[in-house]
Design an enzyme around this catalytic site. Structure first.
Site, mmCIF file in Angstrom:
data_model
loop_
_atom_site.group_PDB
_atom_site.id
_atom_site.type_symbol
_atom_site.label_atom_id
_atom_site.label_comp_id
_atom_site.label_asym_id
_atom_site.label_seq_id
_atom_site.Cartn_x
_atom_site.Cartn_y
_atom_site.Cartn_z
ATOM 1 N N ASN A 43 -39.171 1.926 16.083
ATOM 2 C CA ASN A 43 -40.017 0.744 15.914
ATOM 3 C C ASN A 43 -40.581 0.382 17.287
ATOM 4 O OD1 ASN A 43 -40.904 -2.083 15.587
ATOM 5 N ND2 ASN A 43 -40.036 -1.825 13.542
ATOM 6 N N ARG A 44 -41.863 0.074 17.337
ATOM 7 C CA ARG A 44 -42.532 -0.220 18.612
ATOM 8 C C ARG A 44 -42.509 -1.701 18.986
ATOM 9 N NH1 ARG A 44 -46.686 3.220 16.682
ATOM 10 N NH2 ARG A 44 -46.385 2.058 14.785
#
Length: 171
Positions: A43-44
């Site tokens: 997840n960024r």
């Protein structure tokens, strides 16, 4: 199709001086298992917010939460409880959604300038469950999801799309 699992979300991470409230839909399985927002390693969210708010994405989780709070960012989810098949938003069983008490929270945040919905499912749930209960909502912004399922969006492209968050924090 696999059986739906009851999912109960994480507590709000919001200080009284919150200027930007970022809302997900419901945390994924990885996040719920460790009781941490955006825990999936691909997840960024954390690299993106570290860039926007000026902290090291490698900090310990509690330090990252504190850095967000100092920057004026709060975290929560629109959905507080639901049944879901798997970890994707598409697996949420809509008829089982129970919204978090966002209208009550928003009423306690006089400096709130922006509500950012991290992904389409968050925005749809917000419009369905929360927006009708807000008398004078702040600006609500649809943001592209930081989820690894949204792989078509690179981190630089996400950063550009999330610029309004940085702008709201700068004023």
């Amino acid at each position: 199709m696999s059986a739906a699992t009851l999912c109960v979300g994480l507590p709000a991470q919001v200080d009284a001086d919150c200027r930007v409230l970022l809302l997900g839909s419901m945390p994924g399985i990885a996040s719920l298992q460790v009781q941490r927002y955006y825990a999936h390693p691909r997840n960024r969210f954390w690299p993106l917010l570290a860039d926007i708010c000026g902290f090291d994405a490698g900090l310990a989780y509690e330090q990252r939460l504190r850095a967000l709070a100092v920057a004026g960012v709060g975290l929560w989810d629109v959905i507080g409880r639901c049944e879901r098949r798997g970890s994707l938003d598409a697996g949420i069983v809509r008829s089982t959604e129970v919204a978090n008490a966002l209208p009550a929270l928003v009423a306690t945040l006089p400096g709130l300038k922006l509500i950012g919905c991290n992904g389409g499912a968050s925005l749809q749930a917000f419009r369905r469950w929360v927006l009708p209960q807000l008398d004078d909502p702040p600006r609500v912004l649809a943001l592209p999801s930081t989820s690894p399922a949204n792989a078509a969006w690179s981190l630089p492209r996400l950063r550009q799309a999330w610029q309004p968050v940085a702008d709201a924090l700068a004023t």
